[in-house]
Design a protein around this motif. Structure first.
Motif, PDB file in Angstrom:
ATOM      1  N   VAL A   1       0.860  -1.180   0.000  1.00  8.43           N
ATOM      2  CA  VAL A   1       0.000   0.000   0.000  1.00  8.43           C
ATOM      3  C   VAL A   1       0.899   1.234   0.000  1.00  8.43           C
ATOM      4  N   ASP A   2       0.555   2.209  -0.830  1.00 11.76           N
ATOM      5  CA  ASP A   2       1.337   3.449  -0.884  1.00 11.76           C
ATOM      6  C   ASP A   2       1.000   4.283   0.352  1.00 11.76           C
ATOM      7  N   THR A   3       1.636   3.945   1.453  1.00 12.72           N
ATOM      8  CA  THR A   3       1.293   4.574   2.727  1.00 12.72           C
ATOM      9  C   THR A   3       1.578   6.074   2.732  1.00 12.72           C
ATOM     10  N   GLU A   4       2.593   6.518   2.012  1.00 16.69           N
ATOM     11  CA  GLU A   4       2.897   7.954   1.976  1.00 16.69           C
ATOM     12  C   GLU A   4       1.817   8.723   1.216  1.00 16.69           C
ATOM     13  N   GLN A   5       1.395   8.191   0.071  1.00 18.40           N
ATOM     14  CA  GLN A   5       0.385   8.862  -0.749  1.00 18.40           C
ATOM     15  C   GLN A   5      -0.976   8.879  -0.056  1.00 18.40           C
TER      16      GLN A   5
ATOM     17  N   PRO B   1     -10.002   8.555 -11.325  1.00 10.82           N
ATOM     18  CA  PRO B   1      -8.556   8.363 -11.485  1.00 10.82           C
ATOM     19  C   PRO B   1      -7.814   8.173 -10.179  1.00 10.82           C
ATOM     20  N   LYS B   2      -8.270   8.810  -9.090  1.00 11.54           N
ATOM     21  CA  LYS B   2      -7.602   8.707  -7.800  1.00 11.54           C
ATOM     22  C   LYS B   2      -8.646   8.608  -6.697  1.00 11.54           C
ATOM     23  N   VAL B   3      -8.297   7.877  -5.631  1.00  9.65           N
ATOM     24  CA  VAL B   3      -9.251   7.683  -4.534  1.00  9.65           C
ATOM     25  C   VAL B   3      -8.844   8.408  -3.258  1.00  9.65           C
ATOM     26  N   GLU B   4      -7.639   8.993  -3.218  1.00 13.88           N
ATOM     27  CA  GLU B   4      -7.151   9.578  -1.976  1.00 13.88           C
ATOM     28  C   GLU B   4      -8.099  10.629  -1.412  1.00 13.88           C
ATOM     29  N   GLY B   5      -8.619  11.490  -2.286  1.00  9.39           N
ATOM     30  CA  GLY B   5      -9.507  12.549  -1.818  1.00  9.39           C
ATOM     31  C   GLY B   5     -10.761  12.010  -1.159  1.00  9.39           C
ATOM     32  N   PHE B   6     -11.297  10.913  -1.701  1.00 14.43           N
ATOM     33  CA  PHE B   6     -12.509  10.325  -1.139  1.00 14.43           C
ATOM     34  C   PHE B   6     -12.222   9.663   0.214  1.00 14.43           C
ATOM     35  N   LEU B   7     -11.067   8.995   0.331  1.00 14.32           N
ATOM     36  CA  LEU B   7     -10.690   8.414   1.617  1.00 14.32           C
ATOM     37  C   LEU B   7     -10.569   9.503   2.680  1.00 14.32           C
ATOM     38  N   ASN B   8      -9.966  10.629   2.309  1.00 13.34           N
ATOM     39  CA  ASN B   8      -9.828  11.733   3.248  1.00 13.34           C
ATOM     40  C   ASN B   8     -11.181  12.305   3.654  1.00 13.34           C
TER      41      ASN B   8
ATOM     42  N   ARG C   1      -9.390  16.763   2.473  1.00 13.63           N
ATOM     43  CA  ARG C   1     -10.712  16.470   3.054  1.00 13.63           C
ATOM     44  C   ARG C   1     -11.656  17.651   2.837  1.00 13.63           C
ATOM     45  N   ARG C   2     -11.195  18.852   3.174  1.00  8.18           N
ATOM     46  CA  ARG C   2     -12.044  20.032   3.000  1.00  8.18           C
ATOM     47  C   ARG C   2     -12.432  20.227   1.529  1.00  8.18           C
ATOM     48  N   MET C   3     -11.463  20.093   0.643  1.00  9.57           N
ATOM     49  CA  MET C   3     -11.709  20.317  -0.776  1.00  9.57           C
ATOM     50  C   MET C   3     -12.698  19.292  -1.346  1.00  9.57           C
ATOM     51  N   MET C   4     -12.513  18.015  -1.014  1.00 11.71           N
ATOM     52  CA  MET C   4     -13.389  16.984  -1.551  1.00 11.71           C
ATOM     53  C   MET C   4     -14.792  17.093  -0.973  1.00 11.71           C
ATOM     54  N   ARG C   5     -14.921  17.394   0.301  1.00 10.90           N
ATOM     55  CA  ARG C   5     -16.248  17.523   0.884  1.00 10.90           C
ATOM     56  C   ARG C   5     -16.986  18.733   0.308  1.00 10.90           C
ATOM     57  N   GLU C   6     -16.263  19.800   0.022  1.00 16.37           N
ATOM     58  CA  GLU C   6     -16.888  20.936  -0.656  1.00 16.37           C
ATOM     59  C   GLU C   6     -17.347  20.542  -2.051  1.00 16.37           C
ATOM     60  N   GLU C   7     -16.504  19.793  -2.755  1.00 19.12           N
ATOM     61  CA  GLU C   7     -16.853  19.340  -4.104  1.00 19.12           C
ATOM     62  C   GLU C   7     -18.084  18.442  -4.091  1.00 19.12           C
ATOM     63  N   LEU C   8     -18.211  17.626  -3.056  1.00 16.26           N
ATOM     64  CA  LEU C   8     -19.358  16.726  -2.935  1.00 16.26           C
ATOM     65  C   LEU C   8     -20.582  17.416  -2.346  1.00 16.26           C
ATOM     66  N   GLY C   9     -20.435  18.648  -1.898  1.00 13.50           N
ATOM     67  CA  GLY C   9     -21.549  19.396  -1.320  1.00 13.50           C
ATOM     68  C   GLY C   9     -21.953  18.909   0.057  1.00 13.50           C
ATOM     69  N   LEU C  10     -20.980  18.468   0.853  1.00 12.84           N
ATOM     70  CA  LEU C  10     -21.269  17.915   2.177  1.00 12.84           C
ATOM     71  C   LEU C  10     -20.986  18.937   3.268  1.00 12.84           C
ATOM     72  N   ALA C  11     -21.909  19.074   4.195  1.00  9.30           N
ATOM     73  CA  ALA C  11     -21.688  19.917   5.363  1.00  9.30           C
ATOM     74  C   ALA C  11     -20.664  19.256   6.277  1.00  9.30           C
ATOM     75  N   ASP C  12     -20.027  20.047   7.119  1.00  9.37           N
ATOM     76  CA  ASP C  12     -19.001  19.518   8.019  1.00  9.37           C
ATOM     77  C   ASP C  12     -19.541  18.405   8.908  1.00  9.37           C
ATOM     78  N   ALA C  13     -20.796  18.525   9.330  1.00 10.44           N
ATOM     79  CA  ALA C  13     -21.371  17.558  10.272  1.00 10.44           C
ATOM     80  C   ALA C  13     -22.002  16.346   9.585  1.00 10.44           C
ATOM     81  N   ALA C  14     -21.979  16.296   8.255  1.00  2.00           N
ATOM     82  CA  ALA C  14     -22.633  15.202   7.531  1.00  2.00           C
ATOM     83  C   ALA C  14     -21.685  14.016   7.401  1.00  2.00           C
ATOM     84  N   PRO C  15     -21.968  12.877   8.069  1.00  2.00           N
ATOM     85  CA  PRO C  15     -21.096  11.708   7.933  1.00  2.00           C
ATOM     86  C   PRO C  15     -21.130  11.164   6.506  1.00  2.00           C
TER      87      PRO C  15
END
Length: 219
Positions: free
Chosen positions: A22-26, A113-120, A34-48
């Motif tokens: 696993v690319d542990t560094e990446q 193309p990448k999943v890191e943002g979604f994991l964050n 996390r902030r950028m992806m949640r904004e892109e997804l339209g999620l409020a801070d409190a929305a799990p």
């Protein structure tokens, strides 16, 4: 414990299990991502956000994932939980159709193309498969510090005994039972630190060292 079938096939021969790299560094948690992806997804801070990465195929059971999502949205309406699945497959259109009535709270994005943002951005990884070994998805989630909820298959049970924040449910659990476990997990604030077991044993260098130890160069 080894299964009876395994013992019949291989007897008492010794085996060395080397985890997938696993690319542990990446995959280390990144608060800005996390902030950028949640904004892109339209999620409020409190929305799990409940997340999964995988092929949208029957063996991964995306319809069970949707059933758990519906159960949680119906049983816990006060929790603005959202569900997201990344990956392509033959059931993608069916999964999108089955989740269309959720008004965007259950989303199947297809291939990315990448999943890191979604994991964050996520708060838990939910796996609903009918069959698994030791899935790379779970290792990637733990490298990011994301808690995992998955069926109690032998490989995942072994991982849960070594890694932190890997939670299991019976393979025949109902969507209601899975939803209740998931609610408990997201009620606990997420720990963003990477899993020590994954860092120690699943980084590319650690896996390379394990192979070199198992197959030393001829003298």
């Amino acid at each position: 414990a080894l299964s009876k079938q395994f013992r019949r096939a291989f007897g008492s021969r010794k085996f060395e299990v080397i985890p997938a790299p696993v690319d542990t560094e990446q995959l280390t948690f990144n608060s800005a991502q996390r902030r950028m992806m949640r904004e892109e997804l339209g999620l409020a801070d409190a929305a799990p956000l409940i997340f999964n990465i995988g092929r949208v195929e029957a063996v991964k059971d995306p319809l069970r994932f949707i059933a758990v999502a519906r159960e949680m949205m119906g049983t816990y309406p006060q929790v603005p939980v959202n569900f997201l699945w990344v990956g392509a497959g033959s059931m993608l259109d069916a999964a999108r159709e089955a989740s269309a009535a959720s008004r965007g709270r259950i989303r199947f994005l297809g291939r990315v193309p990448k999943v890191e943002g979604f994991l964050n951005a996520a708060d838990a990884l939910l796996m609903t498969s009918h069959r698994e070994g030791v899935p790379l998805t779970a290792l990637e989630a733990r490298a990011n510090g994301l808690p995992v909820l998955a069926p109690e298959f032998p490989g995942l049970r072994d991982l849960a005994g070594k890694a932190q924040d890997v939670h299991l449910y019976p393979c025949d659990a109902t969507p209601s039972e899975i939803g209740a476990r998931l609610k408990e997990i997201i009620a606990t604030p997420r720990k963003f630190a990477p899993d020590e077991y994954v860092l120690k044993h699943c980084s590319p260098s650690a896996v390379a060292d394990a192979y070199e130890k198992l197959y030393p160069e001829s003298q």
